[in-house]
Write a protein that holds these residues in place. Structure first.
Motif, PDB file in Angstrom:
ATOM      1  N   VAL A 155       7.510   7.558   1.399  1.00 19.72           N
ATOM      2  CA  VAL A 155       7.857   7.159   2.767  1.00 19.72           C
ATOM      3  C   VAL A 155       9.282   7.578   3.102  1.00 19.72           C
ATOM      4  CG1 VAL A 155       8.269   5.179   4.276  1.00 19.72           C
ATOM      5  CG2 VAL A 155       6.209   5.245   2.869  1.00 19.72           C
ATOM      6  N   GLU A 156      10.207   7.359   2.161  1.00 16.06           N
ATOM      7  CA  GLU A 156      11.612   7.723   2.409  1.00 16.06           C
ATOM      8  C   GLU A 156      11.745   9.221   2.667  1.00 16.06           C
ATOM      9  OE1 GLU A 156      14.241   5.812   2.727  1.00 16.06           O
ATOM     10  OE2 GLU A 156      13.572   3.879   1.976  1.00 16.06           O
ATOM     11  N   ALA A 157      11.027  10.029   1.882  1.00 16.69           N
ATOM     12  CA  ALA A 157      11.098  11.478   2.070  1.00 16.69           C
ATOM     13  C   ALA A 157      10.536  11.879   3.428  1.00 16.69           C
ATOM     14  CB  ALA A 157      10.341  12.184   0.939  1.00 16.69           C
ATOM     15  N   ASP A 158       9.428  11.269   3.809  1.00 18.32           N
ATOM     16  CA  ASP A 158       8.817  11.589   5.098  1.00 18.32           C
ATOM     17  C   ASP A 158       9.693  11.090   6.244  1.00 18.32           C
ATOM     18  OD1 ASP A 158       6.621  12.751   6.507  1.00 18.32           O
ATOM     19  OD2 ASP A 158       5.946  10.735   7.024  1.00 18.32           O
ATOM     20  N   ALA A 159      10.327   9.921   6.044  1.00 21.65           N
ATOM     21  CA  ALA A 159      11.215   9.384   7.083  1.00 21.65           C
ATOM     22  C   ALA A 159      12.420  10.296   7.298  1.00 21.65           C
ATOM     23  CB  ALA A 159      11.678   7.985   6.692  1.00 21.65           C
ATOM     24  N   MET A 160      12.965  10.819   6.211  1.00 21.75           N
ATOM     25  CA  MET A 160      14.100  11.729   6.338  1.00 21.75           C
ATOM     26  C   MET A 160      13.685  12.990   7.088  1.00 21.75           C
ATOM     27  SD  MET A 160      16.363  13.526   3.327  1.00 21.75           S
ATOM     28  CE  MET A 160      16.964  11.969   2.689  1.00 21.75           C
ATOM     29  N   ARG A 162       0.814  -1.210   0.000  1.00 21.20           N
ATOM     30  CA  ARG A 162       0.000   0.000   0.000  1.00 21.20           C
ATOM     31  C   ARG A 162       0.847   1.258   0.000  1.00 21.20           C
ATOM     32  NH1 ARG A 162      -2.850  -0.712   5.535  1.00 21.20           N
ATOM     33  NH2 ARG A 162      -0.611  -0.844   6.009  1.00 21.20           N
ATOM     34  N   LEU A 163       2.126   1.134   0.379  1.00 19.70           N
ATOM     35  CA  LEU A 163       2.968   2.300   0.597  1.00 19.70           C
ATOM     36  C   LEU A 163       3.740   2.685  -0.656  1.00 19.70           C
ATOM     37  CD1 LEU A 163       4.400   1.355   4.108  1.00 19.70           C
ATOM     38  CD2 LEU A 163       2.413   2.778   3.582  1.00 19.70           C
ATOM     39  N   ASP A 164       3.983   3.973  -0.797  1.00 22.67           N
ATOM     40  CA  ASP A 164       4.808   4.504  -1.876  1.00 22.67           C
ATOM     41  C   ASP A 164       6.214   4.727  -1.325  1.00 22.67           C
ATOM     42  OD1 ASP A 164       5.920   7.266  -3.211  1.00 22.67           O
ATOM     43  OD2 ASP A 164       4.851   6.030  -4.676  1.00 22.67           O
ATOM     44  N   GLY A 165       7.192   3.956  -1.839  1.00 24.57           N
ATOM     45  CA  GLY A 165       8.546   3.989  -1.307  1.00 24.57           C
ATOM     46  C   GLY A 165       9.165   5.368  -1.245  1.00 24.57           C
ATOM     47  N   PRO A 166       9.263   6.097  -2.371  1.00 23.23           N
ATOM     48  CA  PRO A 166       9.873   7.438  -2.348  1.00 23.23           C
ATOM     49  C   PRO A 166       9.167   8.392  -1.385  1.00 23.23           C
ATOM     50  CG  PRO A 166       9.703   6.644  -4.605  1.00 23.23           C
ATOM     51  CD  PRO A 166       8.965   5.657  -3.745  1.00 23.23           C
ATOM     52  N   HIS A 216      12.642   4.000  17.861  1.00 27.98           N
ATOM     53  CA  HIS A 216      12.090   5.334  18.085  1.00 27.98           C
ATOM     54  C   HIS A 216      11.798   6.055  16.780  1.00 27.98           C
ATOM     55  CE1 HIS A 216      12.994   4.820  22.334  1.00 27.98           C
ATOM     56  NE2 HIS A 216      14.166   4.350  21.958  1.00 27.98           N
ATOM     57  N   ARG A 217      11.794   5.320  15.689  1.00 23.71           N
ATOM     58  CA  ARG A 217      11.502   5.914  14.399  1.00 23.71           C
ATOM     59  C   ARG A 217      10.004   6.014  14.149  1.00 23.71           C
ATOM     60  NH1 ARG A 217      15.556   2.747  10.192  1.00 23.71           N
ATOM     61  NH2 ARG A 217      17.555   3.427  11.079  1.00 23.71           N
ATOM     62  N   ARG A 218       9.644   6.957  13.271  1.00 24.81           N
ATOM     63  CA  ARG A 218       8.249   7.029  12.828  1.00 24.81           C
ATOM     64  C   ARG A 218       7.892   5.780  12.021  1.00 24.81           C
ATOM     65  NH1 ARG A 218       4.339   5.997  11.102  1.00 24.81           N
ATOM     66  NH2 ARG A 218       2.676   7.163  10.054  1.00 24.81           N
ATOM     67  N   TYR A 219       8.837   5.295  11.214  1.00 21.89           N
ATOM     68  CA  TYR A 219       8.615   4.115  10.383  1.00 21.89           C
ATOM     69  C   TYR A 219       9.492   2.959  10.877  1.00 21.89           C
ATOM     70  CZ  TYR A 219       6.309   7.413   7.245  1.00 21.89           C
ATOM     71  OH  TYR A 219       5.455   8.352   6.708  1.00 21.89           O
ATOM     72  N   ALA A 220       9.347   2.647  12.145  1.00 23.94           N
ATOM     73  CA  ALA A 220      10.212   1.642  12.769  1.00 23.94           C
ATOM     74  C   ALA A 220      10.057   0.265  12.154  1.00 23.94           C
ATOM     75  CB  ALA A 220       9.922   1.577  14.269  1.00 23.94           C
TER      76      ALA A 220
END
Length: 601
Positions: A280-285, A274-278, A296-300
């Motif tokens: 998610v990566e941008a939001d994780a950064m 369901r997730l869009d990789g780029p 302790h990550r948002r996307y642990a």
């Protein structure tokens, strides 16, 4: 001038518990950060040690203070139990809850009830007491009005609405579950690849509807006096799609099957399509996940791109330390423990090689989070069982996930767990030799004890093996060899993980005689034999460990779909020699569901 005192290290806090609400309205607190030693007083007691708090200053007996938070050599936050010395990697409770929500997604199908998330009857299945009939849509689909919020919704329309070539659906379904390659399905059914993949999506949706309808019966508390459940994992490879990056994606699924009926409760892949990789990566950064400690990550729960290099190096270090297994089952058990101890995270069985990559579409989930969510899923599905015994493959991540999800049941002595380790593949002649020797030993014991029944002889032989149990690994787990192997499991060893010493010898011997992985391994075997996308790889190896798998999938999402389609087909349609399906044996259906039933759900 006096020397400046050293700066105290900043220790990460333990992530807070997360609440998860199942589609049936029941709630569950997700808390996995506690000692996983079932015989320790800290088992099930979550850590609540404040930053820089000293145990000597804590109130005696205060729950959650008997821990120390530190870091492993790889920088992973670790919780150490001060009562028994057990160390465990800290996990994100929110990450487990997110993964559990993914696994439960089909139980709240969009057409099952009210769509208003603020309504108390959100996604509750149609019920005359909760919903009023409210005419039909322009296409003839029935509409209903929710008594909770007054909103209307449509439900129960034709599943094939707006679909062309509906007469091809049955043919596509049957070729799909009978190992016809995707390209050959197009030829046999005379359809284009685009049509095939649209029909794959449609069949998958229908399979999820069937699964949701039947599994809600389990969630409603279907009563079982005893359940024995086998748990194991299976790996799948995804072919590369770009010539410049010829690395495979390797995904892992965990499955659980009822020993008596063969019913597969879940087959969960560590992949979220369901997730869009780029994105998610941008939001994780932006959220700081690239530098934050894992729990302790948002996307642990997800593998992020910066994790790849670190994971490859850790896998190489583990390979250098790995103890090579010898020719005996005992050597294999020791090697498994050694491999677990060599990990930076003892609960993570994943080994990312330089010849592997992450999916180009969707996101790969960290395997331990899928395992945790799988057991929380099982706990909800099987909550009507009086007692549940689990027979699990020897994997520390599976053990930790079980002990977290079923902590209350273990404390109440309503659930037990056993490791089961099978011998390496044997030739037919080797199997026959082992079985002959086993029957000969049984005959000798029977002759020496003519007053005993055959089953009593089996119990006696198991008790003798219990007396010879040997300790292995860092945790000194006691293992014994099964004295009466069979053709499907000719060499088998077991370890009782939740031993509180409260069972007498005869009771424990009877439980050990039941230990098996055969029901889930049989399902795995049928996956290889009946699904072309997931057959055992026989491709040609190339340099650096890269391998092209002849019929394997190019898109991980297709693996997820065919696994669920086949699970539904296996549970509800595929009849055994007794002319019954696993669902019929379990008692949740009274007849086999035809492929047409599934397509019309």
């Amino acid at each position: 001038m006096s020397a400046r005192s050293p700066t105290k290290p900043t220790l990460p806090k333990v992530p807070p518990a997360a609440e998860f609400r199942f589609p049936d309205g029941s709630a569950r607190v997700i808390q996995v950060n506690f000692c996983k030693n079932p015989r320790c007083a800290n088992y099930g007691v979550p850590a609540s040690l404040a930053k820089y708090a000293r145990r000597s200053k804590a109130a005696p007996g205060l729950p959650g203070t008997d821990y120390r938070v530190g870091g492993s050599g790889a920088g992973l936050p670790v919780l150490q139990c001060l009562l028994c010395g057990e160390s465990l990697p800290i996990k994100s409770n929110a990450g487990v809850a997110e993964e559990l929500a993914r696994l439960c997604g089909h139980l709240g199908e969009p057409d099952s009830g009210c769509r208003n998330e603020d309504c108390p009857f959100f996604n509750v299945p149609l019920n005359a007491e909760l919903h009023n009939a409210f005419g039909k849509t322009a296409q003839g689909t029935p509409r209903y009005q929710c008594k909770g919020c007054g909103r209307t919704f449509s439900a129960g329309g034709r599943s094939t609405l707006r679909q062309r070539l509906t007469h091809k659906n049955h043919e596509v379904f049957m070729t799909l579950v009978n190992k016809v390659p995707m390209s050959r399905i197009c030829e046999v059914c005379d359809i284009s690849p685009q049509t095939l993949y649209r029909k794959l999506d449609f069949i998958h949706r229908q399979a999820l509807k069937v699964a949701a309808t039947q599994e809600r019966k389990l969630m409603d508390g279907a009563l079982f006096r005893r359940l024995y459940v086998a748990v194991d994992r299976q790996d799948y490879a995804v072919n590369w799609t770009a010539r410049k990056d010829k690395r495979n994606v390797v995904l892992r699924a965990i499955g659980s099957a009822d020993v008596a009926s063969g019913f597969v409760f879940g087959m969960h892949l560590n992949f979220d399509g369901r997730l869009d990789g780029p994105e998610v990566e941008a939001d994780a950064m932006k959220a700081g996940d690239y530098t934050a400690p894992l729990p302790h990550r948002r996307y642990a729960r997800l593998w992020l791109m910066p994790d790849y290099t670190r994971a490859v190096q850790e896998s190489a270090d583990r390979a250098a330390k790995r103890l090579r297994a010898g020719g005996t089952l005992g050597d294999d058990i020791v090697a498994r423990y050694a491999d677990a101890e060599a990990r930076a995270d003892v609960e993570s069985p994943e080994s990312i090689l330089s010849s592997e990559s992450f999916p180009k579409a969707g996101m790969q989930v960290r395997n331990e989070y899928t395992m945790y969510a799988h057991f929380y899923w099982l706990r909800q599905m099987l909550r009507g069982a009086e007692k549940i015994r689990f027979f699990m493959d020897q994997e520390s991540g599976i053990r930790a996930a079980y002990l977290a999800a079923f902590e209350q049941e273990v404390h109440e002595r309503r659930s037990d767990a056993f490791y089961v380790r099978l011998g390496k593949e044997m030739t037919v002649d080797e199997k026959r030799k082992v079985l002959r020797e086993s029957r000969a030993r049984f005959g000798e014991v029977k002759d020496a004890n003519p007053e005993l029944t055959d089953f009593q002889v089996e119990v006696l032989m198991m008790k003798k093996e219990m007396a010879r149990a040997a300790s292995f690994g860092k945790w000194s787990d006691k293992w014994l060899v099964h004295p009466l192997p069979n053709a499907s499991e000719p060499l088998k060893a077991m370890c009782y993980l939740t031993d509180f010493g409260d069972y007498d010898e005869d009771h424990l011997a009877r439980l050990l005689l039941r230990c098996t992985l055969h029901p889930i391994d049989r399902f795995f075997m049928l996956i290889r034999r009946r699904l072309s996308l997931l057959e055992r790889p026989i491709g040609t190896s190339s340099k650096a460990g890269r391998t092209w798998y002849g019929y394997s999938a190019y898109q991980p999402a297709n693996i997820e779909k065919v696994l669920e389609i086949f699970r539904v087909f296996y549970n509800y349609t595929l009849e055994g020699k007794d002319a019954r399906t696993p669902a019929m044996r379990l008692g949740i259906t009274d007849r086999p569901l035809s492929v047409s039933d599934i397509l019309a759900a």
